[in-house]
Design a protein around this motif. Structure first.
Motif, mmCIF file in Angstrom:
data_model
loop_
_atom_site.group_PDB
_atom_site.id
_atom_site.type_symbol
_atom_site.label_atom_id
_atom_site.label_comp_id
_atom_site.label_asym_id
_atom_site.label_seq_id
_atom_site.Cartn_x
_atom_site.Cartn_y
_atom_site.Cartn_z
ATOM 1 N N SER A 291 5.446 -2.196 -9.792
ATOM 2 C CA SER A 291 5.463 -3.285 -9.366
ATOM 3 C C SER A 291 6.536 -3.993 -10.558
ATOM 4 C CB SER A 291 4.278 -4.159 -9.533
ATOM 5 O OG SER A 291 3.908 -4.160 -10.783
ATOM 6 N N PRO A 292 7.305 -5.200 -9.990
ATOM 7 C CA PRO A 292 8.470 -5.719 -10.675
ATOM 8 C C PRO A 292 7.881 -6.119 -12.147
ATOM 9 C CG PRO A 292 8.383 -6.573 -8.536
ATOM 10 C CD PRO A 292 7.307 -5.737 -8.585
ATOM 11 N N ASP A 293 6.700 -6.503 -12.277
ATOM 12 C CA ASP A 293 6.280 -6.902 -13.619
ATOM 13 C C ASP A 293 5.492 -5.798 -14.299
ATOM 14 O OD1 ASP A 293 3.868 -6.611 -12.292
ATOM 15 O OD2 ASP A 293 2.871 -8.646 -12.472
ATOM 16 N N LEU A 294 5.573 -4.806 -14.045
ATOM 17 C CA LEU A 294 5.116 -3.605 -14.338
ATOM 18 C C LEU A 294 3.706 -3.408 -14.712
ATOM 19 C CD1 LEU A 294 7.925 -2.997 -17.277
ATOM 20 C CD2 LEU A 294 7.775 -2.173 -14.951
ATOM 21 N N SER A 295 2.945 -4.296 -13.917
ATOM 22 C CA SER A 295 1.415 -4.277 -14.121
ATOM 23 C C SER A 295 0.580 -3.333 -13.237
ATOM 24 C CB SER A 295 0.817 -5.755 -13.839
ATOM 25 O OG SER A 295 1.264 -5.985 -12.608
ATOM 26 N N ILE A 296 1.460 -2.783 -12.306
ATOM 27 C CA ILE A 296 0.713 -2.148 -11.226
ATOM 28 C C ILE A 296 1.618 -0.738 -10.967
ATOM 29 C CG2 ILE A 296 -0.280 -1.631 -9.132
ATOM 30 C CD1 ILE A 296 -0.815 -4.736 -9.023
ATOM 31 N N ALA A 297 1.159 0.349 -10.968
ATOM 32 C CA ALA A 297 1.594 1.731 -10.667
ATOM 33 C C ALA A 297 1.322 2.538 -9.326
ATOM 34 C CB ALA A 297 1.851 2.576 -11.807
ATOM 35 N N LYS A 298 1.828 2.497 -8.345
ATOM 36 C CA LYS A 298 1.209 3.188 -7.416
ATOM 37 C C LYS A 298 1.548 4.654 -7.301
ATOM 38 C CE LYS A 298 0.923 -0.741 -4.071
ATOM 39 N NZ LYS A 298 1.408 -1.335 -2.808
ATOM 40 N N VAL A 299 0.742 5.431 -7.452
ATOM 41 C CA VAL A 299 0.665 7.026 -7.605
ATOM 42 C C VAL A 299 0.461 7.768 -6.524
ATOM 43 C CG1 VAL A 299 0.233 8.952 -8.990
ATOM 44 C CG2 VAL A 299 0.235 6.539 -10.104
ATOM 45 N N TYR A 300 1.402 8.416 -5.659
ATOM 46 C CA TYR A 300 1.396 9.101 -4.641
ATOM 47 C C TYR A 300 1.104 10.567 -5.067
ATOM 48 C CZ TYR A 300 2.575 4.875 -2.392
ATOM 49 O OH TYR A 300 2.689 3.759 -1.830
ATOM 50 N N LEU A 301 0.063 11.008 -4.753
ATOM 51 C CA LEU A 301 -0.272 12.497 -4.910
ATOM 52 C C LEU A 301 -0.113 13.638 -3.929
ATOM 53 C CD1 LEU A 301 -3.803 11.602 -7.204
ATOM 54 C CD2 LEU A 301 -1.155 12.105 -7.743
ATOM 55 N N SER A 302 0.300 14.706 -4.144
ATOM 56 C CA SER A 302 0.358 15.705 -3.126
ATOM 57 C C SER A 302 -0.979 16.719 -3.676
ATOM 58 C CB SER A 302 1.382 16.304 -2.960
ATOM 59 O OG SER A 302 1.556 17.310 -2.018
ATOM 60 N N ILE A 303 -1.850 17.177 -2.810
ATOM 61 C CA ILE A 303 -2.917 17.749 -3.482
ATOM 62 C C ILE A 303 -3.083 18.915 -2.406
ATOM 63 C CG2 ILE A 303 -5.452 17.814 -3.636
ATOM 64 C CD1 ILE A 303 -5.413 14.970 -3.968
ATOM 65 N N PHE A 304 -3.219 20.315 -3.069
ATOM 66 C CA PHE A 304 -3.315 21.708 -2.550
ATOM 67 C C PHE A 304 -4.522 22.218 -3.045
ATOM 68 C CE2 PHE A 304 -2.774 26.062 -2.127
ATOM 69 C CZ PHE A 304 -2.269 26.101 -0.684
ATOM 70 N N PRO A 305 -5.306 22.719 -2.245
ATOM 71 C CA PRO A 305 -5.513 23.102 -0.810
ATOM 72 C C PRO A 305 -5.729 21.580 0.008
ATOM 73 C CG PRO A 305 -7.411 23.791 -1.507
ATOM 74 C CD PRO A 305 -6.612 23.366 -2.820
ATOM 75 N N PRO A 306 -5.193 21.316 1.237
ATOM 76 C CA PRO A 306 -5.027 20.125 1.788
ATOM 77 C C PRO A 306 -6.598 19.836 2.123
ATOM 78 C CG PRO A 306 -3.526 21.423 2.837
ATOM 79 C CD PRO A 306 -4.169 22.272 1.717
ATOM 80 N N PRO B 95 0.398 0.392 -17.089
ATOM 81 C CA PRO B 95 -0.011 -0.379 -15.805
ATOM 82 C C PRO B 95 -1.233 0.017 -15.139
ATOM 83 C CG PRO B 95 1.773 1.112 -15.736
ATOM 84 C CD PRO B 95 1.532 1.015 -17.006
ATOM 85 N N ASP B 96 -1.936 -0.674 -14.336
ATOM 86 C CA ASP B 96 -3.147 -0.375 -13.694
ATOM 87 C C ASP B 96 -2.656 0.748 -12.650
ATOM 88 O OD1 ASP B 96 -4.907 -1.920 -15.003
ATOM 89 O OD2 ASP B 96 -4.412 -3.556 -13.567
ATOM 90 N N LEU B 97 -3.491 1.741 -12.404
ATOM 91 C CA LEU B 97 -3.049 2.833 -11.541
ATOM 92 C C LEU B 97 -3.602 2.792 -10.181
ATOM 93 C CD1 LEU B 97 -2.992 5.755 -14.318
ATOM 94 C CD2 LEU B 97 -1.218 4.420 -13.616
ATOM 95 N N GLN B 98 -2.959 2.840 -9.324
ATOM 96 C CA GLN B 98 -3.764 2.966 -7.770
ATOM 97 C C GLN B 98 -3.427 4.093 -7.355
ATOM 98 O OE1 GLN B 98 -2.104 -0.459 -5.832
ATOM 99 N NE2 GLN B 98 -3.476 -2.049 -6.863
ATOM 100 N N PHE B 99 -4.115 5.074 -6.966
ATOM 101 C CA PHE B 99 -3.926 6.316 -6.297
ATOM 102 C C PHE B 99 -3.891 6.609 -4.772
ATOM 103 C CE2 PHE B 99 -5.540 7.183 -10.658
ATOM 104 C CZ PHE B 99 -4.577 7.858 -11.248
ATOM 105 N N TYR B 100 -2.932 7.248 -4.177
ATOM 106 C CA TYR B 100 -2.922 7.302 -2.812
ATOM 107 C C TYR B 100 -2.510 9.064 -2.489
ATOM 108 C CZ TYR B 100 -2.655 2.367 -2.938
ATOM 109 O OH TYR B 100 -2.667 1.059 -3.211
ATOM 110 N N LEU B 101 -2.904 9.333 -1.329
ATOM 111 C CA LEU B 101 -2.628 10.639 -1.066
ATOM 112 C C LEU B 101 -1.267 10.603 -0.187
ATOM 113 C CD1 LEU B 101 -4.000 13.215 -1.070
ATOM 114 C CD2 LEU B 101 -4.807 12.882 1.159
ATOM 115 N N ASP B 102 -0.392 11.490 -0.938
ATOM 116 C CA ASP B 102 1.041 11.529 -0.181
ATOM 117 C C ASP B 102 0.777 12.549 1.022
ATOM 118 O OD1 ASP B 102 3.515 11.658 0.653
ATOM 119 O OD2 ASP B 102 4.167 12.500 -1.161
#
Length: 119
Positions: free
Chosen positions: A49-64, A97-104
């Motif tokens: 985020s512009p204020d560097l407080s939140i980082a959205k992290v996109y993860l690729s996971i194997f095996p799907p 930053p706070d971390l938010q994890f998402y599946l890519d």
């Protein structure tokens, strides 16, 4: 003119920090999954985020097939991951930053398109 320069510099700083977080998180997940065997978690993108407080992290996971289960586990362990990350970047960032994890799922999407095109 000055406003444009400031926005450009902010964008560069965000991108630089996002790359650093991606590198450090990749290393953290590499160490954590080494013991699991047969599981690979890679950080495909980080958006800050512009204020560097939140980082959205996109993860690729194997095996799907295990991706939802592993993502849920990572989300439960997010405080530990954030602590490890804070230790790695404490020389550069005052506050991690706070971390938010998402599946890519872009690779699954591409794979699905390839399968449809073959038909």
């Amino acid at each position: 003119m000055r406003e444009n320069y400031r926005k450009n510099m902010e964008g560069k700083r965000q991108a630089k920090i996002a790359r650093m977080l991606q590198k450090e998180l990749s290393e953290i997940f590499r160490r954590q999954t080494a013991a699991m065997g047969g599981v690979l978690v890679s950080v495909s993108a980080v958006r800050v985020s512009p204020d560097l407080s939140i980082a959205k992290v996109y993860l690729s996971i194997f095996p799907p097939e295990k991706s939802q289960e592993i993502l849920a586990n990572i989300q439960r362990q997010s405080k530990t991951v954030r602590y490890d990350l804070a230790q790695a970047v404490k020389q550069v960032l005052r506050k991690c930053p706070d971390l938010q994890f998402y599946l890519d799922d872009s690779l699954d999407y591409i794979d699905n398109i390839d399968r449809l095109l073959e038909k």
